[in-house]
Scaffold this active site. Sequence first.
Site, PDB file in Angstrom:
ATOM      1  N   CYS A  55       0.809  -1.222   0.000  1.00  0.00           N
ATOM      2  CA  CYS A  55       0.000   0.000   0.000  1.00  0.00           C
ATOM      3  C   CYS A  55       0.843   1.272   0.000  1.00  0.00           C
ATOM      4  CB  CYS A  55      -0.950  -0.015   1.183  1.00  0.00           C
ATOM      5  SG  CYS A  55      -1.869  -1.541   1.255  1.00  0.00           S
ATOM      6  N   HIS A  64      -3.484   6.546   2.492  1.00  0.00           N
ATOM      7  CA  HIS A  64      -3.893   5.248   1.942  1.00  0.00           C
ATOM      8  C   HIS A  64      -5.219   4.861   2.594  1.00  0.00           C
ATOM      9  CE1 HIS A  64      -4.303   1.120   1.121  1.00  0.00           C
ATOM     10  NE2 HIS A  64      -3.899   0.711   2.316  1.00  0.00           N
ATOM     11  N   ASN A 113     -10.213  -1.116   0.679  1.00  0.00           N
ATOM     12  CA  ASN A 113      -8.771  -0.895   0.587  1.00  0.00           C
ATOM     13  C   ASN A 113      -8.275  -1.463  -0.746  1.00  0.00           C
ATOM     14  OD1 ASN A 113      -5.990  -1.207   0.759  1.00  0.00           O
ATOM     15  ND2 ASN A 113      -5.985  -1.869   2.889  1.00  0.00           N
TER      16      ASN A 113
HETATM   17  N1  ACO Z   1     -17.654  -9.474  10.961  1.00  0.00           N
HETATM   18  C1  ACO Z   1     -18.075  -9.726  12.213  1.00  0.00           C
HETATM   19  N2  ACO Z   1     -17.228  -9.979  13.230  1.00  0.00           N
HETATM   20  C2  ACO Z   1     -15.902  -9.939  12.941  1.00  0.00           C
HETATM   21  C3  ACO Z   1     -15.406  -9.665  11.646  1.00  0.00           C
HETATM   22  C4  ACO Z   1     -16.342  -9.431  10.622  1.00  0.00           C
HETATM   23  N3  ACO Z   1     -15.991  -9.157   9.363  1.00  0.00           N
HETATM   24  N4  ACO Z   1     -14.057  -9.690  11.680  1.00  0.00           N
HETATM   25  C5  ACO Z   1     -13.701  -9.965  12.951  1.00  0.00           C
HETATM   26  N5  ACO Z   1     -14.814 -10.127  13.700  1.00  0.00           N
HETATM   27  C6  ACO Z   1     -14.922 -10.429  15.114  1.00  0.00           C
HETATM   28  C7  ACO Z   1     -13.674 -11.136  15.644  1.00  0.00           C
HETATM   29  O1  ACO Z   1     -13.774 -12.536  15.442  1.00  0.00           O
HETATM   30  C8  ACO Z   1     -13.723 -10.752  17.109  1.00  0.00           C
HETATM   31  O2  ACO Z   1     -14.652 -11.577  17.757  1.00  0.00           O
HETATM   32  P1  ACO Z   1     -14.368 -12.100  19.256  1.00  0.00           P
HETATM   33  O3  ACO Z   1     -14.312 -10.846  20.097  1.00  0.00           O
HETATM   34  O4  ACO Z   1     -15.553 -12.966  19.541  1.00  0.00           O
HETATM   35  O5  ACO Z   1     -13.065 -12.822  19.196  1.00  0.00           O
HETATM   36  C9  ACO Z   1     -14.284  -9.339  17.090  1.00  0.00           C
HETATM   37  O6  ACO Z   1     -14.979  -9.206  15.850  1.00  0.00           O
HETATM   38  C10 ACO Z   1     -13.244  -8.262  17.208  1.00  0.00           C
HETATM   39  O7  ACO Z   1     -12.211  -8.543  16.249  1.00  0.00           O
HETATM   40  P2  ACO Z   1     -10.912  -7.656  16.160  1.00  0.00           P
HETATM   41  O8  ACO Z   1      -9.956  -8.304  15.204  1.00  0.00           O
HETATM   42  O9  ACO Z   1     -10.439  -7.378  17.559  1.00  0.00           O
HETATM   43  O10 ACO Z   1     -11.514  -6.335  15.523  1.00  0.00           O
HETATM   44  P3  ACO Z   1     -10.845  -4.913  15.418  1.00  0.00           P
HETATM   45  O11 ACO Z   1     -11.618  -3.949  16.182  1.00  0.00           O
HETATM   46  O12 ACO Z   1      -9.357  -4.963  15.618  1.00  0.00           O
HETATM   47  O13 ACO Z   1     -11.098  -4.568  13.884  1.00  0.00           O
HETATM   48  C11 ACO Z   1      -9.936  -4.470  11.791  1.00  0.00           C
HETATM   49  C12 ACO Z   1     -10.496  -5.372  12.872  1.00  0.00           C
HETATM   50  C13 ACO Z   1     -11.064  -3.697  11.151  1.00  0.00           C
HETATM   51  C14 ACO Z   1      -9.278  -5.356  10.737  1.00  0.00           C
HETATM   52  C15 ACO Z   1      -8.917  -3.474  12.402  1.00  0.00           C
HETATM   53  O14 ACO Z   1      -8.011  -4.155  13.226  1.00  0.00           O
HETATM   54  C16 ACO Z   1      -8.136  -2.748  11.339  1.00  0.00           C
HETATM   55  O15 ACO Z   1      -8.693  -2.005  10.546  1.00  0.00           O
HETATM   56  N6  ACO Z   1      -6.817  -2.893  11.285  1.00  0.00           N
HETATM   57  C17 ACO Z   1      -6.005  -2.269  10.277  1.00  0.00           C
HETATM   58  C18 ACO Z   1      -6.050  -3.102   9.051  1.00  0.00           C
HETATM   59  C19 ACO Z   1      -5.453  -2.434   7.847  1.00  0.00           C
HETATM   60  O16 ACO Z   1      -5.505  -1.253   7.731  1.00  0.00           O
HETATM   61  N7  ACO Z   1      -4.923  -3.270   6.957  1.00  0.00           N
HETATM   62  C20 ACO Z   1      -4.485  -2.874   5.700  1.00  0.00           C
HETATM   63  C21 ACO Z   1      -3.098  -2.397   5.671  1.00  0.00           C
HETATM   64  S1  ACO Z   1      -2.705  -1.947   4.067  1.00  0.00           S
HETATM   65  C22 ACO Z   1      -1.851  -3.145   3.196  1.00  0.00           C
HETATM   66  O17 ACO Z   1      -0.667  -3.157   3.152  1.00  0.00           O
HETATM   67  C23 ACO Z   1      -2.625  -4.219   2.420  1.00  0.00           C
END
Ligand code: ACO
Length: 339
Positions: free
Chosen positions: A117, A262, A292
Amino acid sequence: MTPLKMHGSHILSTGSAIPDICIDNDLLGTILDTSDSWISTRTGIKERNILGRDQSIIDLATIASKKALTKGLLQAEDLDLIIFATSTSNDLFGSASQLQHALGAKQAAAFDITAACSGFVISLIIAHQFIQTNVYNNILIVGADTLSQWVDWSDRTTCILFGDGAGAAILQKNQDNDILSFEINTDGSEAHQLCINHKRNFQQDTKHNNLINIPSNNYYQHLRMNGKEVYKFAVSKVPESIGKCLKQISMNSKDITWLLLHQANQRILETVANKLNIPVEKILSNIQFYGNTSAASIPIALDEAFDAGHICHKDIIAIAGFGAGLTWGSMIIKWHINE
Ligand code: ACO
């Protein structure tokens, strides 16, 4: 010895392309244990578009590039160099030469940059070096990715985030310089937080008493990500990086007209803006429509914001890419419209 005269780089024009197949959060909710409410509150994403069976990354990159050429009143033959930022090349040896051929840009050298990214920002900085040192006049920079083909569509923690797309910009030698400052960084010790690993398998060569291991059935695994760690990395490193770029040119965050990050997650965009004391109204965001799109996200947002009339002459734009590697980089540009 005559000192090297540095030339200015001007962003002449932009273009973008999005595939036709739209997958909204409700549709995802019918194939995964997820919901529009979970995805949109945590990420800001409402829908994303993915490549159709009969489309390739080259098709998207070609459409985006042709739009940039048309807007810049250039022919493909005017291009001296094509830099193709992608991590989802359709050929391990690179996609840039296919794009060169598709455009008919016979005079242009072409190569790929793989930096996830951050790829578009890094490519723009590389192009700027070639312009500054008077090597080239017209450089096409394309950011394109099709991560829909690399995510596990049964993994709700990753597939909901990504979409496909392509964005392009043409950098041209000019008396005025639009790229005021930049910086890039890498922390390879955290590479495991976000990766698409290559899986190596071997078969024993019985004919040679098992002395030779012959590679067999090698493949790339699906995208894997530690979302929480990537989130923490982005909201700590990106404000720091933009701060360094501002300091280089004795500016501060009040001078910024637009913040273009990004498009990874709306929460990341808002937290970074908050840390820099930049009002949320100054964030350029289209994440709700495309998710993304990796290396494509910045040029797509830039193209749309300019076409919509948001970005004007002399606006100061802080741009930052961040992602796998881990890599991150920023630049400050002054938007300049030729009379
Ligand atoms: N739908 C419903 N529930 C979900 C989903 C979903 N799609 N995904 C995860 N959950 C659940 C998990 O299983 C977890 O359940 P649990 O509490 O029973 O274990 C709960 O939701 C919380 O999950 P977390 O992983 O703690 O959620 P978080 O608040 O961290 O959000 C997210 C996840 C959106 C991915 C966040 O961490 C994020 O945006 N991180 C940055 C990611 C990013 O920007 N990546 C791209 C980088 S760019 C590149 O180089 C490609």
